[in-house]
Design a protein around this motif. Sequence first.
Motif, short mmCIF file in Angstrom:
data_model
loop_
_atom_site.label_atom_id
_atom_site.label_comp_id
_atom_site.label_asym_id
_atom_site.label_seq_id
_atom_site.Cartn_x
_atom_site.Cartn_y
_atom_site.Cartn_z
N VAL A 183 85.97 4.34 11.61
CA VAL A 183 85.59 5.65 12.14
C VAL A 183 86.49 5.92 13.34
N TYR A 239 84.70 10.15 16.88
CA TYR A 239 83.53 10.42 16.02
C TYR A 239 82.50 9.28 16.10
N TYR A 246 75.89 -4.76 10.71
CA TYR A 246 75.75 -4.77 9.25
C TYR A 246 74.35 -5.19 8.84
C1 LIG Z 1 82.46 -0.22 13.99
C2 LIG Z 1 82.55 1.27 13.67
C3 LIG Z 1 82.85 1.47 12.21
C4 LIG Z 1 81.19 1.91 14.01
O1 LIG Z 1 81.24 3.29 13.69
P1 LIG Z 1 80.15 4.32 14.28
O2 LIG Z 1 80.21 5.56 13.47
O3 LIG Z 1 80.31 4.42 15.74
O4 LIG Z 1 78.80 3.51 13.97
P2 LIG Z 1 77.31 4.09 14.01
O5 LIG Z 1 77.23 5.23 14.98
O6 LIG Z 1 76.84 4.34 12.63
O7 LIG Z 1 76.56 2.85 14.63
C5 LIG Z 1 75.51 2.19 13.98
C6 LIG Z 1 75.16 0.92 14.74
O8 LIG Z 1 76.23 -0.01 14.67
C7 LIG Z 1 76.33 -0.73 15.89
N1 LIG Z 1 77.68 -0.54 16.41
C8 LIG Z 1 78.41 0.59 16.46
N2 LIG Z 1 79.63 0.34 16.96
C9 LIG Z 1 79.68 -0.99 17.20
C10 LIG Z 1 80.68 -1.85 17.70
N3 LIG Z 1 81.89 -1.39 18.05
N4 LIG Z 1 80.39 -3.15 17.83
C11 LIG Z 1 79.18 -3.64 17.48
N5 LIG Z 1 78.18 -2.86 16.98
C12 LIG Z 1 78.44 -1.56 16.86
C13 LIG Z 1 75.24 -0.22 16.80
O9 LIG Z 1 74.13 -1.06 16.62
C14 LIG Z 1 74.95 1.12 16.24
O10 LIG Z 1 73.66 1.53 16.42
P3 LIG Z 1 73.23 2.24 17.81
O11 LIG Z 1 74.23 3.33 18.05
O12 LIG Z 1 71.86 2.74 17.47
O13 LIG Z 1 73.25 1.18 18.84
C15 LIG Z 1 83.64 1.97 14.55
O14 LIG Z 1 83.40 1.66 15.92
C16 LIG Z 1 85.05 1.52 14.19
O15 LIG Z 1 85.69 2.10 13.32
N6 LIG Z 1 85.53 0.47 14.88
C17 LIG Z 1 86.85 -0.09 14.61
C18 LIG Z 1 86.94 -0.71 13.23
C19 LIG Z 1 85.85 -1.74 12.98
O16 LIG Z 1 85.56 -2.61 13.80
N7 LIG Z 1 85.24 -1.66 11.78
C20 LIG Z 1 84.26 -2.61 11.31
C21 LIG Z 1 84.99 -3.79 10.84
S1 LIG Z 1 84.04 -5.12 10.30
#
Ligand SMILES: CC(C)(COP(=O)(O)OP(=O)(O)OC[C@H]1O[C@@H](n2cnc3c(N)ncnc32)[C@H](O)[C@@H]1OP(=O)(O)O)[C@@H](O)C(=O)NCCC(=O)NCCS
Length: 190
Positions: free
Chosen positions: A120, A124, A161
């Motif tokens: 993401v 966003y 996850y």
């Molecule tokens: C991780 C990622 C996909 C999260 O996207 P997002 O749209 O912000 O996620 P959401 O808003 O749906 O968050 C859902 C939950 O995930 C968790 N979360 C979100 N970002 C997180 C992060 N960077 N680290 C740990 N947990 C995270 C939180 O618990 C969150 O819930 P909350 O907002 O109620 O606390 C985004 O930060 C990203 O693209 N990061 C870089 C790539 C990456 O690390 N991808 C995952 C690889 S395994």
Amino acid sequence: MENKTIEQAGKLFQKHSISDKDLAAGFEFRNIMADEAEQVVEIEQICFPPNEACSEKNMKDRVAKAPELFLVAVDKETGKIAGFLNGLSTNEHSFRDEFFTNANLHNSSGKNIMLLGLDVLPEYRRQGLATELMYRYLKRERENNRQIVILTCLQSKVKMYEKMGFRDEGISDSSWGGEEWHEMRCVIGT
Ligand SMILES: CC(C)(COP(=O)(O)OP(=O)(O)OC[C@H]1O[C@@H](n2cnc3c(N)ncnc32)[C@H](O)[C@@H]1OP(=O)(O)O)[C@@H](O)C(=O)NCCC(=O)NCCS
């Protein structure tokens, strides 16, 4: 155990059909189109450090060979991709690093999915977009009669996850990027 993860996925489906209508209204969710390959290559470089990011060649191969295993969220205002999930389907049951580098392992009728990336864009984040993408992906693939969705992640993402319905299976065989990965799975069908 399997019933428990199916139940968790069920709860996610239930929660999302009620709560995320507003978020979903701003995005179009669909398979990727061939001319969007450059966009996902760029997003991958923004989202991951160089040792973890999928290369341009490998990402383009995935788009060419398994576009139906992508799910992109397109911002309706800009027409650009804000986030995406991608994977390959297979009849294998556990993760190996070759899935990251060889899109020829994709078997379109495979029962299981190896998830290869959830991205993401920073502007966003923390609005539930990753959760929405995952919910829609699991729902779509359950409807496609898949059984298990498998991914690897760093310790720092295990809780995220778990919230999305996945179960931590412990340390995986993967040594991708020289790091330690947890293998996680979500059972979506039998
Ligand atoms: C991780 C990622 C996909 C999260 O996207 P997002 O749209 O912000 O996620 P959401 O808003 O749906 O968050 C859902 C939950 O995930 C968790 N979360 C979100 N970002 C997180 C992060 N960077 N680290 C740990 N947990 C995270 C939180 O618990 C969150 O819930 P909350 O907002 O109620 O606390 C985004 O930060 C990203 O693209 N990061 C870089 C790539 C990456 O690390 N991808 C995952 C690889 S395994």
